[in-house]
Design an enzyme around this catalytic site. Structure first.
Site, PDB file in Angstrom:
ATOM      1  N   TYR A 282      21.215  32.726   0.840  1.00 50.09           N
ATOM      2  CA  TYR A 282      19.970  33.136   1.161  1.00 50.09           C
ATOM      3  C   TYR A 282      19.014  33.254  -0.290  1.00 50.09           C
ATOM      4  O   TYR A 282      18.591  34.315  -0.687  1.00 50.09           O
ATOM      5  CB  TYR A 282      19.699  34.604   1.604  1.00 50.09           C
ATOM      6  N   TYR A 410      21.186  39.558  15.546  1.00 47.38           N
ATOM      7  CA  TYR A 410      21.629  38.518  14.539  1.00 47.38           C
ATOM      8  C   TYR A 410      22.840  37.974  15.061  1.00 47.38           C
ATOM      9  O   TYR A 410      23.924  38.777  15.349  1.00 47.38           O
ATOM     10  CB  TYR A 410      21.745  39.221  13.183  1.00 47.38           C
ATOM     11  N   ASP A 511      28.528  39.703  21.410  1.00 48.05           N
ATOM     12  CA  ASP A 511      28.717  39.170  19.976  1.00 48.05           C
ATOM     13  C   ASP A 511      29.449  40.588  19.262  1.00 48.05           C
ATOM     14  O   ASP A 511      28.769  41.307  18.818  1.00 48.05           O
ATOM     15  CB  ASP A 511      27.617  38.671  19.324  1.00 48.05           C
ATOM     16  N   LYS A 540      34.895  38.005  11.588  1.00 50.32           N
ATOM     17  CA  LYS A 540      35.026  38.912  10.317  1.00 50.32           C
ATOM     18  C   LYS A 540      36.337  39.662  10.150  1.00 50.32           C
ATOM     19  O   LYS A 540      37.499  38.942   9.695  1.00 50.32           O
ATOM     20  CB  LYS A 540      34.076  39.927  10.447  1.00 50.32           C
TER      21      LYS A 540
HETATM   22  N1  PMP Z   1      27.344  37.466  14.724  1.00 54.34           N
HETATM   23  C1  PMP Z   1      27.176  38.577  14.009  1.00 54.34           C
HETATM   24  C2  PMP Z   1      26.929  39.810  14.775  1.00 54.34           C
HETATM   25  C3  PMP Z   1      27.361  38.714  12.732  1.00 54.34           C
HETATM   26  O1  PMP Z   1      27.326  40.022  11.990  1.00 54.34           O
HETATM   27  C4  PMP Z   1      27.630  37.776  11.897  1.00 54.34           C
HETATM   28  C5  PMP Z   1      27.563  37.583  10.334  1.00 54.34           C
HETATM   29  N2  PMP Z   1      26.964  38.713   9.700  1.00 54.34           N
HETATM   30  C6  PMP Z   1      27.606  36.455  12.471  1.00 54.34           C
HETATM   31  C7  PMP Z   1      27.541  36.366  13.857  1.00 54.34           C
HETATM   32  C8  PMP Z   1      27.926  35.141  11.861  1.00 54.34           C
HETATM   33  O2  PMP Z   1      29.237  35.176  11.239  1.00 54.34           O
HETATM   34  P1  PMP Z   1      29.545  34.070  10.060  1.00 54.34           P
HETATM   35  O3  PMP Z   1      28.598  34.563   8.794  1.00 54.34           O
HETATM   36  O4  PMP Z   1      31.071  34.301   9.724  1.00 54.34           O
HETATM   37  O5  PMP Z   1      29.102  32.785  10.426  1.00 54.34           O
END
Ligand code: PMP
Length: 692
Positions: A282, A410, A511, A540
């Protein structure tokens, strides 16, 4: 950034009246004599004397000008009372107290040095003479040490050679160390003639035992020079010459120390290349924001190339849940690297993938039976969306092509994932016309810790009912909306969403990339609502922050739907089920399965509640909330991220705020002291308004 070729040092006493002004003046003389341009700065001068016009003059700088007529001098604040700065300021009727903060002083000092450095040619030395000792109060919540930490210049410590000097010097060295301040060594002065043989013996021993216990060299010893005691005494030029001669080795050591310090060419080369060629998350390639060079990490600590150690409050965007370089993860990584770092997953399988798959299915809600390994969270979300779309296509319900979500979410940065991120704080405006258009319901306003308000589900229920026929799936982050606003909503909302999805035959994708594996106090956040999704995204913490790995899990029903009529699921990344990542993830899940995370997360939650509660009353704070190992301070306005982050680094913590949010998601291994350190850095930033 300070100009190149300016050597900056702070001179700090172990106490008041240790001879630090004479040392500063004599160092300035030694510098000027050896051809350096010198600037002496006195940030706060107490005991100032009014001149004929009634303007306060700094006596310490007058002494410097006498000793080193070629040196420049600059004083920032002068007060008449000869006492600690915080008290001297309070006694001054005309003074409003605002400028006397570490932050204001540091800014002013850096500005002065930049302007002076730009205007002068040749090699330059800046000496900043402190006020009293390292813990001399600047105000009710700050000491001189806070100013030095913000400046981040090396410190020369001055102790006076007498009985008790060792104790004072060692305490000061410890205080320097705890602030991550570098110190090339100390200087010992003699305030008086030694009066006995024992005193002489003590004075010979003091520098040696201090150097031995403090692990810092004694750079110079300054003799007792009685002629320097008062301005009208004779032979002062001779005395200054002697002082400059005696301190010359310290000046030499400081120069040598700086050229050997890791802050020099090595670091600047790395940072320069980085700035010119490497894109960061970013940021603009042309006007990047500041970065720091990380050299190593261990447990809850990140060590920078310049030697500074930071307490980590981010777990590297929430993935390093077990801390850095956990031995079990490192062992798994090394063992797998010896046999098979990678092999394609098309047509081949391997034990690490199978073992990880087994472990995952043992942990996740029972209805989930099929695992698709993806290589990042965003890809796991793409896979989930594709599964949902393919499911309805295969079932012949071809109108079901839309995805419903809530605002403030997100889900990643790839195009499909972006289409379900919050349309305002996400990147929709940049890609409008390109992103698939999805349907958004309002964010549930009912807080996690408030009584459930059914009004928060109304709008969602209406949208779903209206669009049910065209709806393939609902996607949500359960309970905690992360990068979209760090919002914790009520489990009652999630329960209703689940029920509505079942009622309208719509798939539910959860998610849990950020919330999975204990972060919210439950193994998976959906357990707060006691529901199970049709599709689950994990990432993660899955691989403990060592390698990039994610997974999308599906129920038997979804898998059968997608695969009906002999259909294949159309996704297959090159690094799918990478054996190294799977082996590390298996070790990560083994640690999770041991259950120690429960007590750790509860402990972190208590620490965060305690540490952040006092932030709630600071100016500009809109809300403070804590859930599991997540602590959030939401501000009323946007934060000056670069300024705040620089402050945090000088305080020895790694916290990366965004938007209006300062938050903590530390590794589970963070100690109570780590949490207290992180919270107090945030509190201090708020008290000093460093975030504006
Ligand atoms: N979904 C959620 C809830 C996240 O917090 C994130 C990353 N912050 C992602 C998807 C995307 O994961 P990545 O950065 O490994 O692509």
């Amino acid at each position: 950034m300070l100009p190149d070729n300016v050597l900056c040092f702070c001179i700090v006493g172990t106490d008041t009246d240790v001879g630090k002004t004479v040392v500063t003046a004599a160092l300035a003389r030694a510098a000027v004599t050896s051809g350096l341009r010198a600037l002496v700065i006195k940030p706060v001068q107490t005991g100032s004397i009014p001149d004929a016009q009634g303007n306060l003059q700094a006596p310490d700088l007058a002494l410097c000008r006498e000793a080193a007529p070629g040196a420049d001098t600059h004083s920032l604040l002068q007060f008449a009372a000869a006492c600690s700065p915080h008290l001297a300021a309070r006694l001054e009727a005309r003074y409003d107290g605002k400028a006397l903060t570490a932050h204001n002083l540091a800014n002013e000092i850096n500005r002065t040095v930049r302007e002076w450095g730009d205007a002068e040619v040749g090699r330059k030395l800046v000496l900043l003479e402190g006020a009293g000792g390292l813990l001399t109060p600047l105000g009710a919540s700050e000491t001189l040490g806070d100013l030095l930490a913000l400046l981040d210049w090396p410190v020369l410590l001055v102790a006076t050679n007498r009985l008790g000097a060792v104790n004072h010097a060692l305490l000061s060295l410890e205080a320097l160390h705890s602030r991550n301040l570098s110190c090339p060594g100390f200087i010992m002065t003699e305030a008086q003639e030694a009066r006995s043989e024992l005193e002489q013996t003590i004075r010979r021993d003091n520098p040696l035992i201090t150097a031995s216990l403090g692990k810092k060299p004694c750079l110079a010893e300054l003799s007792h020079l009685p002629n320097l005691k008062a301005p009208d005494l004779p032979d002062r030029e001779v005395a200054w010459d002697q002082a400059a001669r005696e301190l010359a080795p310290a000046l030499k050591a400081v120069g040598a120390w700086q050229s050997a310090s890791p802050k020099t060419s090595d670091e600047t080369d790395v940072l320069r290349f980085d700035r010119e060629h490497l894109w960061h998350p970013y940021t603009s390639a042309l006007h990047p924001t500041r970065v720091w060079e990380a050299a190593s990490s261990s447990g809850s600590r990140i060590r920078l190339k310049n030697g500074r150690e930071l307490v980590d409050g981010m777990a590297s965007w929430w993935c390093a849940i077990h801390g850095y370089r956990h031995p079990a993860l490192m062992r798994a990584l090394k063992a797998q690297a010896e046999t098979m770092p990678h092999v394609m997953f098309g047509g081949l399988t391997h034990a690490p993938a199978v073992r990880l798959g087994r472990r995952l299915l043992d942990m996740v809600p029972a209805a989930l039976e099929h695992v698709f390994f993806a290589d990042s969270g965003s890809v796991a979300v793409e896979v989930a969306l594709k599964m949902a779309l393919q499911y309805w296509q295969a079932k012949g319900e071809t109108r079901r092509t839309r995805i419903l979500t809530i605002r403030g979410g997100y889900h990643g940065d790839t195009l499909g994932a972006m289409s379900v991120c919050d349309p305002e704080n996400g990147m929709h405006s940049l890609f409008s016309g390109i992103l698939p258009t999805q349907i958004f319901a309002p964010r549930p306003e009912c807080r996690f810790d408030a009584p459930y308000d059914p009004a928060s589900e109304q709008a969602f229920a209406e949208v779903l009912t209206t669009h049910a026929d065209s709806m393939a799936a609902v996607i949500l982050e359960p309970i905690v909306q992360g990068a979209g606003g760090m919002w914790f909503y009520h489990p009652g909302f999630l329960r209703r969403v689940h029920a509505l999805c079942q009622q309208h035959g719509c798939l539910l994708i959860l998610d849990e990339i950020a919330t999975g594996f204990g972060r919210t106090g439950k193994l998976f956040a959906c357990e707060h609502a006691d529901i199970e999704p049709d599709i689950l995204c994990l990432g993660k913490g899955l691989s403990g922050g060592v390698l990039t790995l994610a997974a999308t899990l599906a129920t038997r029903n979804v898998a059968e739907g997608v695969s009906q009529n002999g259909s294949a699921f159309m996704h297959g990344p090159t690094f799918m089920a990478n054996p190294l990542a799977c082996a590390v993830a298996e070790a990560s899940l083994e640690l999770i399965a041991s259950g120690a995370w429960r007590a750790d997360v509860a402990r972190l939650e208590a620490g965060l509640r305690k540490g952040l509660s006092r932030c709630a009353h600071q100016p500009g704070v809109a809300d403070v909330r804590v859930l599991g190992a997540i602590g959030v301070v939401e501000m009323e306005r946007e934060i000056n991220v670069e300024r705040l982050q620089t402050f945090f680094v000088t305080r020895g913590v790694w916290i990366r705020p965004f938007g209006k949010l300062i938050y903590l998601m530390p590794p589970y291994v963070a100690t109570d002291d780590d949490i207290a350190t992180l919270c107090s850095a945030i509190h201090c930033a708020l008290a000093q308004e460093t975030w504006r």
